[in-house]
Design a protein around this motif. Structure first.
Motif, PDB file in Angstrom:
ATOM      1  N   ALA A 143       0.774  -1.094   0.054  1.00 34.82           N
ATOM      2  CA  ALA A 143       0.079   0.597  -0.235  1.00 34.82           C
ATOM      3  C   ALA A 143       0.850   1.332   0.308  1.00 34.82           C
ATOM      4  CB  ALA A 143      -0.845   0.484   1.216  1.00 34.82           C
ATOM      5  N   ARG A 144       0.585   2.188  -1.230  1.00 35.44           N
ATOM      6  CA  ARG A 144       1.288   3.576  -0.914  1.00 35.44           C
ATOM      7  C   ARG A 144       0.370   4.228  -0.003  1.00 35.44           C
ATOM      8  NH1 ARG A 144       1.862   5.500  -6.531  1.00 35.44           N
ATOM      9  NH2 ARG A 144      -0.193   4.615  -6.531  1.00 35.44           N
ATOM     10  N   VAL A 145      -0.428   4.504   0.224  1.00 32.76           N
ATOM     11  CA  VAL A 145      -1.904   5.431   0.678  1.00 32.76           C
ATOM     12  C   VAL A 145      -1.824   4.144   2.320  1.00 32.76           C
ATOM     13  CG1 VAL A 145      -3.776   6.644   0.564  1.00 32.76           C
ATOM     14  CG2 VAL A 145      -2.178   6.455  -0.986  1.00 32.76           C
ATOM     15  N   LEU A 146      -1.418   5.010   3.290  1.00 38.49           N
ATOM     16  CA  LEU A 146      -2.835   4.549   4.345  1.00 38.49           C
ATOM     17  C   LEU A 146      -3.727   5.435   4.967  1.00 38.49           C
ATOM     18  CD1 LEU A 146      -2.277   1.948   6.332  1.00 38.49           C
ATOM     19  CD2 LEU A 146      -0.360   3.057   7.841  1.00 38.49           C
ATOM     20  N   VAL A 147      -5.212   5.102   5.344  1.00 32.31           N
ATOM     21  CA  VAL A 147      -5.701   6.239   6.287  1.00 32.31           C
ATOM     22  C   VAL A 147      -5.918   4.944   6.898  1.00 32.31           C
ATOM     23  CG1 VAL A 147      -8.362   6.713   4.904  1.00 32.31           C
ATOM     24  CG2 VAL A 147      -6.708   6.644   3.719  1.00 32.31           C
ATOM     25  N   MET A 148      -6.182   6.397   8.258  1.00 32.35           N
ATOM     26  CA  MET A 148      -6.481   5.889   9.784  1.00 32.35           C
ATOM     27  C   MET A 148      -7.359   6.473   9.846  1.00 32.35           C
ATOM     28  SD  MET A 148      -2.618   4.043  10.949  1.00 32.35           S
ATOM     29  CE  MET A 148      -2.452   6.224  11.060  1.00 32.35           C
ATOM     30  N   ASP A 149      -8.552   5.476  10.082  1.00 37.06           N
ATOM     31  CA  ASP A 149      -9.868   6.429  10.382  1.00 37.06           C
ATOM     32  C   ASP A 149     -10.266   6.404  12.261  1.00 37.06           C
ATOM     33  OD1 ASP A 149     -12.652   7.930  10.954  1.00 37.06           O
ATOM     34  OD2 ASP A 149     -13.513   6.588   9.622  1.00 37.06           O
ATOM     35  N   GLU A 150      -9.665   7.484  13.102  1.00 32.12           N
ATOM     36  CA  GLU A 150      -9.674   7.090  14.194  1.00 32.12           C
ATOM     37  C   GLU A 150      -8.972   5.984  14.855  1.00 32.12           C
ATOM     38  OE1 GLU A 150     -12.739   9.063  17.179  1.00 32.12           O
ATOM     39  OE2 GLU A 150     -13.686   9.625  15.000  1.00 32.12           O
ATOM     40  N   PRO A 151      -7.676   5.353  14.607  1.00 31.96           N
ATOM     41  CA  PRO A 151      -7.304   4.507  14.969  1.00 31.96           C
ATOM     42  C   PRO A 151      -7.008   4.328  16.428  1.00 31.96           C
ATOM     43  CG  PRO A 151      -5.377   5.711  14.264  1.00 31.96           C
ATOM     44  CD  PRO A 151      -7.054   6.345  13.842  1.00 31.96           C
ATOM     45  N   THR A 152      -6.756   5.578  17.410  1.00 31.06           N
ATOM     46  CA  THR A 152      -6.066   5.654  18.152  1.00 31.06           C
ATOM     47  C   THR A 152      -7.325   5.680  19.787  1.00 31.06           C
ATOM     48  OG1 THR A 152      -6.481   7.804  18.248  1.00 31.06           O
ATOM     49  CG2 THR A 152      -4.041   6.862  17.847  1.00 31.06           C
ATOM     50  N   ALA A 153      -8.941   5.583  19.583  1.00 33.13           N
ATOM     51  CA  ALA A 153      -9.647   6.128  19.850  1.00 33.13           C
ATOM     52  C   ALA A 153      -9.395   4.648  21.200  1.00 33.13           C
ATOM     53  CB  ALA A 153     -11.585   5.782  18.741  1.00 33.13           C
ATOM     54  N   ALA A 154      -9.257   3.516  20.722  1.00 30.75           N
ATOM     55  CA  ALA A 154      -9.350   2.953  21.736  1.00 30.75           C
ATOM     56  C   ALA A 154      -8.078   2.499  22.349  1.00 30.75           C
ATOM     57  CB  ALA A 154     -10.156   1.482  21.147  1.00 30.75           C
ATOM     58  N   LEU A 155      -7.000   3.028  21.883  1.00 26.01           N
ATOM     59  CA  LEU A 155      -6.048   2.812  22.188  1.00 26.01           C
ATOM     60  C   LEU A 155      -5.617   3.417  23.829  1.00 26.01           C
ATOM     61  CD1 LEU A 155      -3.689   2.520  19.084  1.00 26.01           C
ATOM     62  CD2 LEU A 155      -5.320   0.582  20.035  1.00 26.01           C
ATOM     63  N   GLY A 191      -1.917   4.799  26.078  1.00 28.63           N
ATOM     64  CA  GLY A 191      -1.380   5.949  25.199  1.00 28.63           C
ATOM     65  C   GLY A 191       0.188   4.545  25.040  1.00 28.63           C
ATOM     66  N   THR A 192       0.356   3.977  25.926  1.00 29.39           N
ATOM     67  CA  THR A 192       2.326   2.984  24.758  1.00 29.39           C
ATOM     68  C   THR A 192       1.303   1.913  23.528  1.00 29.39           C
ATOM     69  OG1 THR A 192       1.064   1.173  26.907  1.00 29.39           O
ATOM     70  CG2 THR A 192       3.031   2.194  26.833  1.00 29.39           C
ATOM     71  N   GLU A 193       0.539   1.778  23.524  1.00 29.49           N
ATOM     72  CA  GLU A 193      -0.110   1.346  22.630  1.00 29.49           C
ATOM     73  C   GLU A 193      -0.021   1.841  21.031  1.00 29.49           C
ATOM     74  OE1 GLU A 193      -2.857  -2.390  23.641  1.00 29.49           O
ATOM     75  OE2 GLU A 193      -4.394   0.011  23.628  1.00 29.49           O
ATOM     76  N   THR A 194      -0.845   3.611  21.265  1.00 27.59           N
ATOM     77  CA  THR A 194      -0.234   4.748  20.927  1.00 27.59           C
ATOM     78  C   THR A 194       0.713   5.191  20.053  1.00 27.59           C
ATOM     79  OG1 THR A 194      -2.449   5.412  22.039  1.00 27.59           O
ATOM     80  CG2 THR A 194      -1.038   7.062  20.145  1.00 27.59           C
ATOM     81  N   ASP A 195       2.422   4.673  20.882  1.00 24.94           N
ATOM     82  CA  ASP A 195       3.533   4.899  20.939  1.00 24.94           C
ATOM     83  C   ASP A 195       3.635   4.280  19.773  1.00 24.94           C
ATOM     84  OD1 ASP A 195       3.591   6.800  22.234  1.00 24.94           O
ATOM     85  OD2 ASP A 195       4.309   6.212  24.124  1.00 24.94           O
ATOM     86  N   ARG A 196       2.983   2.897  19.946  1.00 28.97           N
ATOM     87  CA  ARG A 196       3.582   1.476  19.416  1.00 28.97           C
ATOM     88  C   ARG A 196       3.139   1.989  17.897  1.00 28.97           C
ATOM     89  NH1 ARG A 196       2.958  -4.539  19.765  1.00 28.97           N
ATOM     90  NH2 ARG A 196       0.318  -3.415  19.789  1.00 28.97           N
ATOM     91  N   LEU A 197       2.062   2.551  17.377  1.00 29.40           N
ATOM     92  CA  LEU A 197       1.459   2.462  16.730  1.00 29.40           C
ATOM     93  C   LEU A 197       1.636   3.556  15.550  1.00 29.40           C
ATOM     94  CD1 LEU A 197      -1.207   1.918  14.346  1.00 29.40           C
ATOM     95  CD2 LEU A 197      -2.843   3.597  15.682  1.00 29.40           C
ATOM     96  N   PHE A 198       2.416   4.528  16.388  1.00 27.31           N
ATOM     97  CA  PHE A 198       2.621   5.878  16.093  1.00 27.31           C
ATOM     98  C   PHE A 198       4.477   5.066  16.142  1.00 27.31           C
ATOM     99  CE2 PHE A 198      -0.044   9.350  17.933  1.00 27.31           C
ATOM    100  CZ  PHE A 198      -1.349   9.067  17.041  1.00 27.31           C
ATOM    101  N   ALA A 199       5.149   4.456  15.755  1.00 24.66           N
ATOM    102  CA  ALA A 199       6.695   4.313  15.500  1.00 24.66           C
ATOM    103  C   ALA A 199       6.125   3.698  14.602  1.00 24.66           C
ATOM    104  CB  ALA A 199       7.262   3.273  16.308  1.00 24.66           C
TER     105      ALA A 199
END
Lengths: 354, 521
Positions: free
Chosen positions: B169-181, B183-191
């Protein structure tokens, strides 16, 4: 009162002109639709078949034949009553014929063991009630779909019937009761046998419940949109449970009628009857998806299938062909409202386009 | 640091130009343009209902624009479905991923395009090895063989991202991916997302958490009421700037809340909890008062009022109506106590669409419309006709199916069926969603009149101007908790939105208010 938003709608601010014209056109269309109501059409068809039978088939219009024809539908007709309520509420019970068989086997076995028939009947009815409650419990408390639950209990109850009676047949039931169930004894002055007379009374009761009481209103709401019914304070599970219990009870009673009518208690009595019952109800215009239908329609469906089968028998058409005819009728009954609906939508689209 | 400079790059990987999309009379997108560049993370901001979801679904090939174009590498394309969009290299990660629970992680990633051996047998070894490689590349420790069931939402999202990687995939669309995460999970996702971006992927990120937008993204597009407000670099913007762009509407004179004298407490909710949905929610509503329950979609507002009314069962806590505790999980008990709930979803919960108007209105009062279970048709019709007139319902016949009415008129039927129960407490969930402006004003006037007559009104609404215009008090929920209680004077778009998005400064200030108001146990 009906026209609260109609002509004197000065306080209504929405632009009304266009919408109002559309509503009037819709009203006119609906009058035709009411004439084309399925249960009305079915009643007309039933009368036509009766007249054609009387004119074209020898022996059909004789009272003995009519009594026999009616009585042959007794079990189907009886079970069709609670089944109609169930289907309107979006449920179904496929275990009814097995419950009929279980009740018949139990009656035979107890009679064989020397029980009084007056005691056998309430025991069978209690078993039917319990079986119906089990279906209802599995649907409402465990949350399984009615179709899946009653396919299971269809096998279970038939299996129990075999356990109770094996492959024996028990006969020689008391003459008074056998007479009561026979087509030869009719309500004085009529050609109506007693099981059918009882059915007629119960049908009126069921019609009142379905169309005149709050329970009936609730059944339609549950069948059409269960969640909305629950949100409106309808005790959804209680009503479903009671309906399954009533269906089991009626099926057990039909088992006794069947046993007496044929003078024979067997574990395999009434195999496949559930499909005829459901076919009759659907033919009567009750929507299998729930929320739509009338009790009168279902009764007309039962009678139509009964009369047709009788006519076919009188004309020496084989049993197999009769089954095919029932099948075709069922498909037609399911298809026709769809065809009418699609045609209606097309017409509406044409009207909208002009 | 390695962000590809969009200025020099010729064409965006994926772009929308002047895209318009309507659903019936609702114009979800009006001439919106958006450009996503390789190696750049772009944010999409806007209130509930601003058109974000529609935009994402347009990119994902779910919706086709009514007008305007989708450009892929500068060339117009038409997506006939999600498969087309995926083939074009667009991957969408939704808030709640939809994996096959009983299949393994590896099978989920390669569903429908497994590497095959002879005779079209699935090459399980290849599937597993490829999955292990993908997960290594993402730097996460997940067993490819384990079933998807039981994975945390964060891990499920990682699986979705691995799936996106697997088809380049060249385009990654994320619709409120962090709503249920967390803090640490969000950090990992962002990394993980950051790594992908550096490899050259274009990222579109939707979040209500403004800090995350600033952390992850370089530019932002803001939508309001389906229209583009601004598309700009984030550098130089503050969170407050962004909030202003999102809400920046004038409060119109639509909202006719009268000042009323509030009476005694009609509804009291004590420490109500439904595990995993909302926690420890306490508040009260007094006679004559309109209390709004605000918050973002998914904050748990509808869930709270449904548990209050008993259609859902609360796990802990109490609901008291005029001092008497309600039996849990029983709408009938709630109705008997004088509660009424106009639910969020008209089609599923509010009305039985196939039934007639009169039967719908009668459904809440069947025991009062006759004797011994029998329903008197005249009474049924009178009740319906009476309320239809009072609410100025537009209809042809009372025997028409409720489904043929317009949205606004359907909502009036729902209101009628509940007002006919003569409630003490009226709970309305999104009372004006999807209805026209005229009817909306009528509903507002009605609620205001009812409050003036002494009814206690609890209103869930995602419509901020409605909340601010109508409410005497605003309760704000964030992630299943009541985080703020704002009196009418203190409730502004900024303060409500700040609390709803869980911004710390605002929460600290408002938490004090919430504690005051509740007299915490």
């Amino acid at each position: 009162m009906r026209q609260a938003g109609g002509k004197d709608d000065a306080p209504v601010r929405e632009a009304g002109g266009e919408a109002a014209r559309g509503e009037v056109a819709a009203g006119r269309r609906r009058t035709y639709a009411e004439l084309l109501r399925w249960d009305t059409a079915l009643g007309v068809l039933l009368v036509a078949v009766l007249l054609a039978g009387a004119g074209g088939t020898e022996g059909f219009a004789e009272t003995t034949n009519l009594s026999a024809a009616l009585n042959d539908t007794a079990e189907i007709a009886l079970i069709a009553l609670p089944m109609t309520l169930l289907v309107v509420a979006g449920q179904v019970d496929l275990s009814v014929a097995s419950m009929l068989g279980l009740s018949s086997a139990l009656a035979g076995s107890l009679w064989d063991a020397g029980w009084a028939f007056e005691l056998i009947v309430p025991v069978c009815l209690l078993v039917g009630l319990a079986g119906g409650l089990l279906n209802g419990w599995l649907v409402t408390r465990v949350g399984l779909p009615a179709l899946a639950v009653t396919i299971g209990t269809l096998t279970l109850y038939r299996g129990l019937a075999s356990v109770v009676l094996g492959n024996k047949a028990v006969a020689d039931f008391p003459e008074t009761y056998a007479q009561w169930a026979s087509y030869t004894k009719t309500v004085p002055g009529t050609f109506v046998p007693y099981p059918i007379a009882l059915f007629a009374v119960l049908a009126v009761g069921a019609a009142v419940v379905l169309h005149r009481t709050r329970y009936g209103r609730a059944m339609f709401a549950i069948g059409a949109q269960e969640q909305a019914a629950w949100f409106a304070g309808v005790r959804v599970n209680r009503i479903k449970l009671v309906l399954f219990a009533l269906t089991g009870l009626t099926a057990a009673f039909a088992g006794i009628v069947h046993t007496l009518r044929y003078g024979s208690a067997r574990a395999d009595n009434g195999i496949g009857l559930e499909l005829v019952v459901i076919a009759s109800v659907l033919l009567g215009g009750v929507d299998f998806n729930g929320g739509k239908g009338t009790l009168g329609g279902a009764v007309a469906g039962v009678l139509l299938i009964g009369v047709l089968n009788n006519l076919l028998t009188l004309n020496d058409v084989s049993n197999e062909i009769q089954v095919v005819v029932t099948g075709v009728l069922l498909i037609v009954s399911v298809l026709t409202p769809r065809v009418i609906a699609v045609a209606g939508e097309r017409r509406q689209r044409r009207t909208a386009a002009t | 640091m390695a962000q590809a400079a969009p200025a020099g790059a010729p064409a965006p990987v994926l772009a929308l130009e002047e895209v318009t999309k309507s659903f019936g009379s609702v114009r979800a997108l009006r001439g919106v343009s958006l450009a996503l560049h390789a190696g750049e993370a772009h944010a999409l901001a806007g209130e509930n209902g601003a058109g974000k979801s529609t935009l994402i679904k347009t990119l994902a090939g779910v919706h086709r624009p009514d007008s305007g174009t989708v450009l892929l590498d500068g060339a117009p394309v038409t997506f006939h479905g999600p498969a087309d969009a995926r083939a074009a290299g667009i991957a969408v990660i939704y808030q709640e991923p939809t994996l096959f629970a009983d299949l393994s992680v590896a099978e989920n990633i390669f569903m429908g395009r497994q590497p095959l051996r002879a005779l079209r047998r699935v090459d399980h070894t290849a599937v597993r090895d490829a999955t292990a490689a993908l997960l290594r590349r993402l730097g996460v420790d997940l067993d490819p063989e384990r079933p998807a069931r039981g994975l945390s939402i964060a891990d499920q999202q990682i699986v979705e991202i691995a799936k996106a990687l697997s088809f380049d995939a060249r385009v990654l669309v994320m619709d409120e991916p962090t709503a249920a995460l967390t803090g640490t999970e969000t950090d990992r996702l962002f990394a993980v997302v950051e790594a992908l971006r550096k490899e050259g992927a274009a990222v579109l990120f939707v979040s209500h958490r403004l800090t995350e937008i600033f952390r992850l993204c370089r530019s932002v597009t803001t939508l309001r009421d389906g229209a583009l407000v601004a598309s700009e670099p984030l550098a130089g913007l503050t969170e407050d700037d962004l909030v202003r762009r999102m809400v920046g509407r004038d409060l119109d004179a639509l909202y006719a809340k009268r000042d009323t004298r509030t009476g005694e407490t009609a509804l009291e909710v004590r420490r109500l909890t439904r595990e995993g949905v909302f926690h420890d929610v306490s508040f009260e509503v007094r006679r004559g008062e309109i209390v709004a329950l605000a918050g973002l979609v998914g904050a748990g507002r509808s869930e709270v009022v449904q548990a209050v009314f008993g259609v859902d069962r609360a796990d802990a806590g109490e609901v008291l109506v005029r001092g008497a505790a309600l039996r849990r999980g029983s709408p009938t008990a709630a109705m008997d106590a004088g509660l009424a709930l106009v639910p969020e979803d008209r089609r599923q919960q509010g009305l039985v669409m196939e039934l007639s108007i009169e039967r719908n209105i009668a459904l809440t009062g069947l025991h009062t419309l006759g004797r011994g279970g029998l329903v008197r048709r005249a009474a049924e019709r009178a009740r319906a006709g009476d309320w239809a007139a009072r609410l100025r319902l537009r209809f042809d016949r009372l025997s028409d199916a409720a489904g043929v009415l317009s949205g606004g008129n359907q909502q009036k039927v729902v209101l009628a069926k509940w007002l006919a129960t003569e409630p003490e407490v009226l709970i309305v969930d999104e009372p004006t969603r999807g209805i026209d402006v005229g009817t909306k004003a009528e509903v507002h006037r009605l609620l205001s009149e009812l409050a003036a007559e002494g009814l206690a009104v609890l209103m869930v609404s995602s419509d901020l101007p409605e909340v601010l215009g109508m409410a005497d008090r605003v309760l704000v929920m964030h992630e299943g908790r009541l985080v703020a209680e704002l009196p009418r004077a203190e409730a502004t778009e900024e303060s409500v939105l700040a609390a709803a998005t869980g911004r710390t400064g605002a929460v600290r200030r408002t938490e004090a208010a919430a504690l005051d108001g509740e007299g915490t146990p």
